[in-house]
Design a protein around this motif. Structure first.
Motif, PDB file in Angstrom:
ATOM      1  N   PRO A 182     -23.091 -19.403 -20.091  1.00 10.19           N
ATOM      2  CA  PRO A 182     -24.366 -19.258 -19.363  1.00 10.19           C
ATOM      3  C   PRO A 182     -24.364 -19.971 -18.008  1.00 10.19           C
ATOM      4  CG  PRO A 182     -24.742 -19.965 -21.620  1.00 10.19           C
ATOM      5  CD  PRO A 182     -23.268 -20.008 -21.399  1.00 10.19           C
ATOM      6  N   TYR A 187     -28.629 -14.914 -18.009  1.00  8.85           N
ATOM      7  CA  TYR A 187     -29.091 -14.192 -19.199  1.00  8.85           C
ATOM      8  C   TYR A 187     -30.603 -14.052 -19.176  1.00  8.85           C
ATOM      9  CZ  TYR A 187     -24.468 -14.502 -21.274  1.00  8.85           C
ATOM     10  OH  TYR A 187     -23.131 -14.358 -21.517  1.00  8.85           O
ATOM     11  N   THR A 188     -31.094 -12.936 -19.670  1.00  5.10           N
ATOM     12  CA  THR A 188     -32.538 -12.807 -19.825  1.00  5.10           C
ATOM     13  C   THR A 188     -32.944 -13.600 -21.067  1.00  5.10           C
ATOM     14  OG1 THR A 188     -32.406 -10.862 -21.241  1.00  5.10           O
ATOM     15  CG2 THR A 188     -32.469 -10.470 -18.866  1.00  5.10           C
ATOM     16  N   THR A 189     -34.233 -13.859 -21.228  1.00  2.53           N
ATOM     17  CA  THR A 189     -34.674 -14.669 -22.366  1.00  2.53           C
ATOM     18  C   THR A 189     -34.372 -13.979 -23.702  1.00  2.53           C
ATOM     19  OG1 THR A 189     -36.848 -13.724 -21.974  1.00  2.53           O
ATOM     20  CG2 THR A 189     -36.492 -15.983 -21.206  1.00  2.53           C
ATOM     21  N   ASP A 190     -34.274 -12.627 -23.665  1.00  2.11           N
ATOM     22  CA  ASP A 190     -33.941 -11.958 -24.918  1.00  2.11           C
ATOM     23  C   ASP A 190     -32.453 -11.620 -25.040  1.00  2.11           C
ATOM     24  OD1 ASP A 190     -34.420 -10.299 -22.817  1.00  2.11           O
ATOM     25  OD2 ASP A 190     -35.779  -8.943 -23.874  1.00  2.11           O
ATOM     26  N   GLY A 191     -31.618 -12.381 -24.299  1.00  2.00           N
ATOM     27  CA  GLY A 191     -30.184 -12.335 -24.567  1.00  2.00           C
ATOM     28  C   GLY A 191     -29.363 -11.277 -23.856  1.00  2.00           C
ATOM     29  N   ARG A 224     -24.009 -17.093 -11.351  1.00  2.00           N
ATOM     30  CA  ARG A 224     -24.683 -18.370 -11.126  1.00  2.00           C
ATOM     31  C   ARG A 224     -23.884 -19.247 -10.174  1.00  2.00           C
ATOM     32  NH1 ARG A 224     -28.189 -20.084 -16.296  1.00  2.00           N
ATOM     33  NH2 ARG A 224     -28.939 -21.506 -14.712  1.00  2.00           N
TER      34      ARG A 224
END
Ligand code: DAH
Length: 367
Positions: A182, A187-191, A224
């Motif tokens: 990560p 990543y979105t909050t739902d993976g 990132r």
């Protein structure tokens, strides 16, 4: 007032009325002049017009002092009655004219100010609308697309939010690979992953079209990275994929050589350096000879004579398999190039982030 009037002669009364009305008209005229005709809005002029009409009724109407005076003519002594009658008529004529003039004046003001507001001066120089233009990254993308389309490639557009399967597994990126961290991938909050490379489209394209396939996929990717003059957390890549029977490394080299010839000129040379990518075997980094100095070394190529184009290689059998293409029958090459990086080189930008700040003063230079 009323108790004083009986002492006034009809002549005096007439003079008094005439003077008062004229004074009131004059006050209104002075007022409009002082205000400045030009600044008088049509609605203000309308109001003044109504006020004048009210004043006319009050001064000369049926219930006015003036009307009373007129009625009293019959009661006057015979001698002088005709003279007075004439005087009163004359005075009425003057006052009516005064009202007419003032009212006309207001009407003209309303008229001119309306037509000034509503009319267009066709002799005025026009204000040129500023046409927009394409963003330099878009211009670059279109140049790249044109070249590959003319070589028989389809242009694919695909999703930016991906499952781990497309972003990693299908691209032969193993479970423990650092790219999955990560710290490197959003990543979105739902993976779901924001795709970290356009290589994901290789899988989608092969699943959709099967083999053989020839496509490029320009688009946004996300990493990132800490922003600096050569990094931005969002940037643009163009992916290339060619899968068919009998495709070899020679096809890859020929294709990218042709690409740089068309983009920078036929004298441009390419070189391939061995490298590693999980989704290709063998893998190579591609450089092209500097479009500015031709290879002798300059500021743009930082003295090396070469500029990096991107990564490439022969599609790994695992990648073909993940997309249901039989690696016994088909082979392919793939490449990934940086659109904004190339754009920054061509325009000699010191900072790649300029391309993403949307400062019009910067963007307007690419008209
Ligand atoms: N995906 C790689 C990157 O983002 C670039 C790349 C390398 C793409 C080799 C390819 C390839 O298709 O074959 O750095």
């Amino acid at each position: 007032m009323r108790d004083q009037q009986p002492q006034q002669t009809p002549d005096e009364q007439l003079d008094h009325i005439s003077q008062t009305v004229r004074a009131e008209l004059k006050a209104r005229f002075d007022n409009i002049e002082a205000q400045g005709r030009a600044t008088l809005s049509p609605s203000e002029a309308e109001k003044q017009l109504q006020d004048l009409k009210d004043l006319r009724t009050k001064s000369l109407g049926k219930k006015s002092e003036f009307a009373n005076l007129k009625k009293s003519i019959g009661r006057l002594p015979a001698e002088g009655r005709a003279d007075f009658g004439q005087r009163i008529q004359q005075t009425e004529g003057v006052l009516v004219q005064g009202f007419d003039d003032e009212e006309d004046y207001r009407k003209r003001l309303i008229e001119t100010s309306r037509s000034e507001r509503e009319s267009i001066d066709v002799t005025m120089p026009g204000r040129r609308p500023r046409p927009g233009h394409l963003h330099p990254v878009t211009l670059m993308r279109e140049r790249i697309e044109d070249i590959f389309v003319s070589l028989g490639y389809a242009v694919e557009d695909d999703r930016e939010i991906e499952t781990d399967f497309y972003n990693f597994d299908a691209l032969n990126i193993s479970e423990g690979h650092p790219a999955r961290d990560p710290q490197d991938t959003f990543y979105t909050t739902d993976g779901f992953a924001l795709r970290s490379q356009t290589s994901t489209v290789q899988i989608h394209a092969m699943q959709r079209r099967g083999a053989p396939v020839r496509m490029i996929a320009p688009g946004r990717v996300f990493r990132r990275d800490t922003p600096d003059p050569t990094h931005n957390p969002m940037f643009f890549q163009v992916e290339g994929l060619c899968v068919d029977r009998g495709i070899t490394m020679a096809h890859l080299k020929g294709t990218l050589a042709e690409f740089v010839h068309r983009l920078f000129g036929p004298e441009t040379r390419t070189r391939f350096r061995p490298s590693y990518f999980p989704f290709t075997e063998p893998s190579a980094e591609v450089d092209y000879s500097c479009f500015n100095c031709g290879g002798s070394g300059c500021r743009i190529c930082k003295g090396s004579g070469w500029i990096e184009l991107g990564g490439s290689g022969m599609v790994h059998p695992n990648v073909l398999r993940a997309a249901n293409v039989n690696p016994e029958e088909f082979t392919g090459f793939a490449f990934g190039l940086g659109i904004d990086r190339t754009c920054a080189r061509i325009y000699q930008l010191d900072d790649i982030r300029l391309l993403f700040e949307n400062d019009v003063r910067f963007l307007e230079q690419f008209r």
